[in-house]
Motif scaffolding. Sequence first.
Motif, short mmCIF file in Angstrom:
data_model
loop_
_atom_site.label_atom_id
_atom_site.label_comp_id
_atom_site.label_asym_id
_atom_site.label_seq_id
_atom_site.Cartn_x
_atom_site.Cartn_y
_atom_site.Cartn_z
N VAL A 19 24.58 11.07 59.04
CA VAL A 19 24.54 11.91 58.86
C VAL A 19 25.29 11.41 57.15
CG1 VAL A 19 24.94 14.13 57.51
CG2 VAL A 19 24.26 14.54 59.75
N ASP A 20 24.90 11.38 56.40
CA ASP A 20 25.15 10.53 54.50
C ASP A 20 25.05 11.44 53.93
OD1 ASP A 20 25.51 9.69 51.81
OD2 ASP A 20 23.13 7.89 51.99
N VAL A 21 26.92 12.12 53.72
CA VAL A 21 26.94 13.62 53.41
C VAL A 21 26.88 13.00 51.84
CG1 VAL A 21 28.19 14.36 54.86
CG2 VAL A 21 29.69 12.42 53.43
N SER A 22 26.58 11.99 50.82
CA SER A 22 26.39 11.75 49.59
C SER A 22 25.39 12.06 49.56
CB SER A 22 26.58 10.07 49.21
OG SER A 22 25.81 9.69 49.90
N VAL A 23 24.29 12.46 50.75
CA VAL A 23 22.73 12.95 49.82
C VAL A 23 22.40 14.06 49.58
CG1 VAL A 23 20.03 12.76 50.58
CG2 VAL A 23 21.49 10.33 51.23
N PRO A 24 22.10 14.97 48.74
CA PRO A 24 21.88 16.49 48.60
C PRO A 24 20.53 16.96 49.48
CG PRO A 24 20.92 14.76 46.96
CD PRO A 24 21.49 14.18 47.39
N TYR A 25 20.68 17.70 49.61
CA TYR A 25 19.91 19.05 50.63
C TYR A 25 19.64 20.46 49.63
CZ TYR A 25 24.24 21.63 52.31
OH TYR A 25 25.80 22.15 51.63
N GLU A 26 19.38 20.96 49.81
CA GLU A 26 19.44 22.68 49.24
C GLU A 26 20.18 24.00 49.89
OE1 GLU A 26 18.49 22.84 46.06
OE2 GLU A 26 18.01 20.75 45.73
N SER A 27 20.59 24.05 49.36
CA SER A 27 20.73 25.67 50.28
C SER A 27 20.13 26.35 50.32
CB SER A 27 22.54 25.89 49.81
OG SER A 27 23.77 24.71 49.39
N ALA A 28 19.05 26.65 49.40
CA ALA A 28 18.19 27.35 49.49
C ALA A 28 17.47 26.99 50.44
CB ALA A 28 17.02 27.49 48.59
N TRP A 29 16.88 26.23 51.79
CA TRP A 29 16.74 25.56 52.63
C TRP A 29 16.57 27.00 53.86
CZ3 TRP A 29 17.23 19.69 52.71
CH2 TRP A 29 16.65 19.21 51.59
N VAL A 30 17.56 27.87 53.57
CA VAL A 30 17.29 28.54 54.37
C VAL A 30 17.19 29.74 54.37
CG1 VAL A 30 20.13 27.59 54.67
CG2 VAL A 30 19.77 29.42 53.60
N LYS A 31 16.36 29.53 53.77
CA LYS A 31 15.74 31.49 53.18
C LYS A 31 15.06 31.31 54.49
CE LYS A 31 12.57 33.65 49.80
NZ LYS A 31 12.79 33.02 47.84
N GLY A 32 14.93 32.73 54.66
CA GLY A 32 13.73 33.09 55.02
C GLY A 32 14.19 32.55 57.11
N LEU A 279 19.00 15.96 64.44
CA LEU A 279 19.55 16.65 65.43
C LEU A 279 20.69 15.70 65.56
CD1 LEU A 279 16.41 17.08 64.71
CD2 LEU A 279 16.06 16.66 66.80
N GLY A 280 21.54 16.36 66.96
CA GLY A 280 22.99 15.65 67.70
C GLY A 280 23.74 15.49 66.55
N ARG A 281 23.50 16.06 65.36
CA ARG A 281 25.00 15.48 65.18
C ARG A 281 26.43 16.01 64.57
NH1 ARG A 281 25.64 10.10 64.57
NH2 ARG A 281 23.41 8.95 64.84
N SER A 282 27.51 15.42 63.79
CA SER A 282 28.98 16.90 64.22
C SER A 282 29.80 16.01 62.85
CB SER A 282 29.40 16.34 65.84
OG SER A 282 30.04 15.00 65.86
N LEU A 283 30.36 17.04 62.18
CA LEU A 283 31.09 16.35 60.91
C LEU A 283 32.27 17.28 61.57
CD1 LEU A 283 28.28 17.50 57.96
CD2 LEU A 283 29.79 14.61 58.90
N VAL A 284 33.25 16.63 60.90
CA VAL A 284 34.64 16.85 60.75
C VAL A 284 34.76 17.20 59.33
CG1 VAL A 284 37.33 16.13 60.65
CG2 VAL A 284 35.96 15.42 62.56
#
Length: 364
Positions: A19-32, A279-284
């Motif tokens: 997981v590259d946490v510097s890469v942005p994602y969209e919270s709006a992807w949880v819609k639906g 898939l199959g990842r973890s974050l502290v």
Amino acid sequence: MPPHQPESMVAAIRQSPPVDVSVPYESAWVKGKTILITGGASGFGAGFVRHWAEQGATVVVGDINVEKGDVLAREVRKETGNANVHFVHCDVTDWQSQVNLFREAARLSPHGGIDTVVANAGIAGADAMQRPQGMTDAEPPKPNFKIMDVNCTGVMYTAHLAYYWLPRNSGSDACSMDSQPGTTCRDRHLLLVGSIASLAPIAAQPQYGAAKHAVLGLFRSLRATSHPQGIRVNLILPYFIDTPIVTLGARVVLAGGAMGKVEDVVDAATRFVADSRILGRSLVIGPKVTLKQLDNGEWDLVAKGTPGSRETALWEPYAEDWEDVDAFDRNIVKVLNAVQAARGWIGWATDIVKAVGYGLGFGR
């Protein structure tokens, strides 16, 4: 003969890239999505509820605290205008109570299914393993293992029910690294909530440590076997986060150091829930710090703005699939100790005052 190459588990378990946490994602992807959360009435569980409801998800909260859960659901519905926020009483240590929660969540879901299950319920407190009572008697009394019941057995119940309901989610897509989040938002996802105590010993809380180690073991097992059901499994591992679960005693011990923030836990969990390619990842999740990685792989705490540095509260302990876990633990402890040293006696005194205030009820 060529030198022996250790077999990587990544391909075998279809694990997605680090997981590259510097890469942005969209919270709006949880819609639906319809998201079920155990223990969501307070702490960062409540943070999940507020954020995901705000983004348009249907959220069903299961918690043993009826007053807090009902108030939270009413507040979030009013604040967000999202009518699909519901509270259902649930004692996670009671099998039938969890069965009822899942059944009700499916009934309340606009599409009749559950897309994400978050096994969030957990407690801490006085540990019978550390403070045995009646040990001078001929026969000691039965110990109270409530912490283990909630944090281990309760999570096992939740995971078991997730594996029943998630594949029955009509219209959802099986997990895939090739999915397109935002367009194929409905998938089958189990998010487990461990702790830094899943990776390192927590001497004063043997039950808590044992239970969170069990959650780690559950994660490592399920992520390797979940693909026939099309389920993806991820894990968050919070450090001490500034929520009511951190007791007065723990706050005194931690005085002078730093605790993590709820918003960073919400950020990590939202990335997993929203981005169906993971898939199959973890974050502290720990305190937000500015770090620079040295040539030997270790981290140094540096001033903000230092060339080559980055500010983060998130680390992935299994980016190399379980290699160098001990080195990871050593690194994060080194950073936390550096934070404490940087804050000095003033930081310690400030935290002691806050801890005493919390014990008197001012910080709740």
